[in-house]
Each structure stands twice: as C-alpha cells, then as structure tokens.
Design an enzyme around this catalytic site. Structure first.
Site, PDB file in Angstrom:
ATOM      1  N   CYS A 105       0.837  -1.200   0.000  1.00  0.00           N
ATOM      2  CA  CYS A 105       0.000   0.000   0.000  1.00  0.00           C
ATOM      3  C   CYS A 105       0.879   1.261   0.000  1.00  0.00           C
ATOM      4  O   CYS A 105       1.525   1.547  -0.992  1.00  0.00           O
ATOM      5  CB  CYS A 105      -1.004  -0.030   1.155  1.00  0.00           C
ATOM      6  SG  CYS A 105      -2.361   1.130   0.873  1.00  0.00           S
ATOM      7  N   HIS A 208      -3.643  -4.991   0.274  1.00  0.00           N
ATOM      8  CA  HIS A 208      -3.199  -5.408   1.608  1.00  0.00           C
ATOM      9  C   HIS A 208      -3.341  -6.930   1.767  1.00  0.00           C
ATOM     10  O   HIS A 208      -4.285  -7.394   2.402  1.00  0.00           O
ATOM     11  CB  HIS A 208      -4.032  -4.713   2.688  1.00  0.00           C
ATOM     12  CG  HIS A 208      -3.613  -3.314   2.981  1.00  0.00           C
ATOM     13  ND1 HIS A 208      -2.616  -3.006   3.889  1.00  0.00           N
ATOM     14  CD2 HIS A 208      -4.042  -2.130   2.487  1.00  0.00           C
ATOM     15  CE1 HIS A 208      -2.465  -1.686   3.952  1.00  0.00           C
ATOM     16  NE2 HIS A 208      -3.310  -1.138   3.112  1.00  0.00           N
ATOM     17  N   GLU A 210      -1.860  -8.852   3.720  1.00  0.00           N
ATOM     18  CA  GLU A 210      -1.791  -9.282   5.131  1.00  0.00           C
ATOM     19  C   GLU A 210      -3.169  -9.322   5.775  1.00  0.00           C
ATOM     20  O   GLU A 210      -3.343  -9.935   6.829  1.00  0.00           O
ATOM     21  CB  GLU A 210      -0.832  -8.364   5.922  1.00  0.00           C
ATOM     22  CG  GLU A 210      -1.404  -7.037   6.386  1.00  0.00           C
ATOM     23  CD  GLU A 210      -1.549  -6.000   5.282  1.00  0.00           C
ATOM     24  OE1 GLU A 210      -1.215  -6.291   4.123  1.00  0.00           O
ATOM     25  OE2 GLU A 210      -2.013  -4.884   5.601  1.00  0.00           O
TER      26      GLU A 210
END
Ligand code: MN
Length: 236
Positions: A105, A208, A210
């Site tokens: 990001c 993202h 994660e």
C-alpha cells in the site's frame, strides 16, 4: 536460522509505535522472523539494513509530494515527514545493497518514489472515471479485480494473471521510474503493483494481502516470496 524481516512502523499522536499486527503474522506464517522497526534518523538506514535479510514497507498515510517534485494539492492527506525520510533512506539503501523488499500500500508508493517515480496525490481528483479504491467493506473483502502481467515475477508468485484484491488507498503510483515496471492494474488502469526485474526481489503491491491470507492462501505467497529471497542473505 530464519531470515529477519524488518517491518516499518509509524508513531501515533500519543508517541506510541504503531504497526498493524497482520504484517508480523504474515511474515511469521511465511517462515520469517518479523522485527518492527521504529522510525529512526535516515542516516541509520545502512546500519539497520546490515542486520536484516528483508524489508517490509508497511501501509500508512500519504507520502510528502516534495519527494517527487510537487507541491501539495487540496486532496493530499496527512503526511509524516520523519517516517518518509527514514523509509525512503531504507528503501534506497535496500535497492543499492540488494536487500529484498516488499512494499504494501503506502509501501509501493514509497518504493516508487525512492526509485525516482511519482504518485497521484489523490486519485479521485486527479484522474477521471476511477473505481472506488477506498473500500468501506471489511478489511479482508476482495473489492476489485487486478490484471497481472503474464511473465512477470508477480504472476509467477501468484500463479494467476487475474486476482481480486482489497483496496484502501487514495494515492497511487503514477510514473514508474526506470528500474521498476508496472505489473498489475485495476480495471480503471490504476497501477496496483510494481517490481524490479534486475533485483533478487523488489516488489510493491497496492493492496493489503496481510488482511486476506487467512481466508485465501493466495495472498500469503508474496510474503513467502520475500522470505525465500531473504534466505539468500543468511550466512552459510
Ligand atoms: Mn485499488
């Protein structure tokens, strides 16, 4: 011995070091040892990197446009000058020293600027007919599609040339500098990933992963690729 992956952080208004725990969890799940890096003076970057085998540039607020030669537009959000200075120094040093880098990001934006590129300060006011890139769905929700360049390292890592990703950004990569290339795009043409073909592993993703890998293991693959590349820096 497992590779140490430094994860950049921010400082909140109460002077606490902040980084979403999902980055460390993803690095751990991918077989690395995550270490959170506080914001330090930029001149510490070479010393910090000498202890690490990989660098993960985490998400956050906007990059100061002065680093790519622009004054701030009305749509620019909050900036964090000390964090910008440290992360840009870390990234430039990592590129010089061959330390594997994964930018997420804000991290893809830092990577692009560190390598000499530019950003959209605010997509919606600077580009026509853009998608909603600041989703209001849950963090893990796959908000829009991305097309991945066939033959790119990212395509090899993911094993697909189309994926659905989440989206929490109002800035984006604009001009990609020499040394990097764009390798994924949203349907509106916004660049969603870059990589450095001449490096062991240098990649930036606008989404993202994660926040997504627990539901879809596809999104653990970029972390696994970072950790795998980091293994090459371990002493033998
Ligand atoms: Mn997006």
């Amino acid at each position: 011995m497992l590779p140490l992956i430094g994860i950049t952080s921010s400082v909140d208004e109460e002077k606490r070091i902040r980084v979403p725990a999902g980055y460390a969890a993803a690095v751990e799940a991918a077989g690395g040892i995550p270490v959170v890096l506080p914001v330090l003076k930029p001149e510490r970057a070479p010393e910090v990197l000498s202890h690490l085998h990989g660098l993960l540039l985490s998400g956050g607020v906007d990059v100061d446009p002065s680093y790519y030669g622009e004054d701030p537009l009305p749509g620019l959000g909050r900036i964090t000058p000390e964090r910008d200075a440290f992360e840009l120094a870390l990234t430039r040093r990592a590129l010089e020293a061959g330390v594997p880098v994964l930018g997420i990001c804000r991290g893809v934006q830092v990577l692009n600027v560190a390598a000499g590129g530019t950003l959209y300060q605010d997509l919606a006011s600077q580009r026509e007919r853009v998608l909603k890139h600041s989703q209001e769905a849950p963090r893990w929700h796959e908000s829009h599609t991305v097309r991945v360049e066939p033959g790119s390292r990212l395509a090899a890592i993911l094993g697909v040339t189309e994926a659905r990703v989440n989206s929490f950004h109002h800035q984006a990569v604009r001009e990609v500098p020499s040394g990097l290339r764009a390798v994924a795009w949203a349907p509106d043409g916004v660049i969603e990933a870059v990589e450095a073909p001449d490096h062991r592993f240098v990649m930036g993703l606008q989404w993202h992963p994660e926040e997504m890998w627990r539901r879809d293991r596809l999104h653990l693959k970029p972390f696994a690729a970072l950790v795998e590349a980091a293994h090459s820096l371990l002493p033998r």
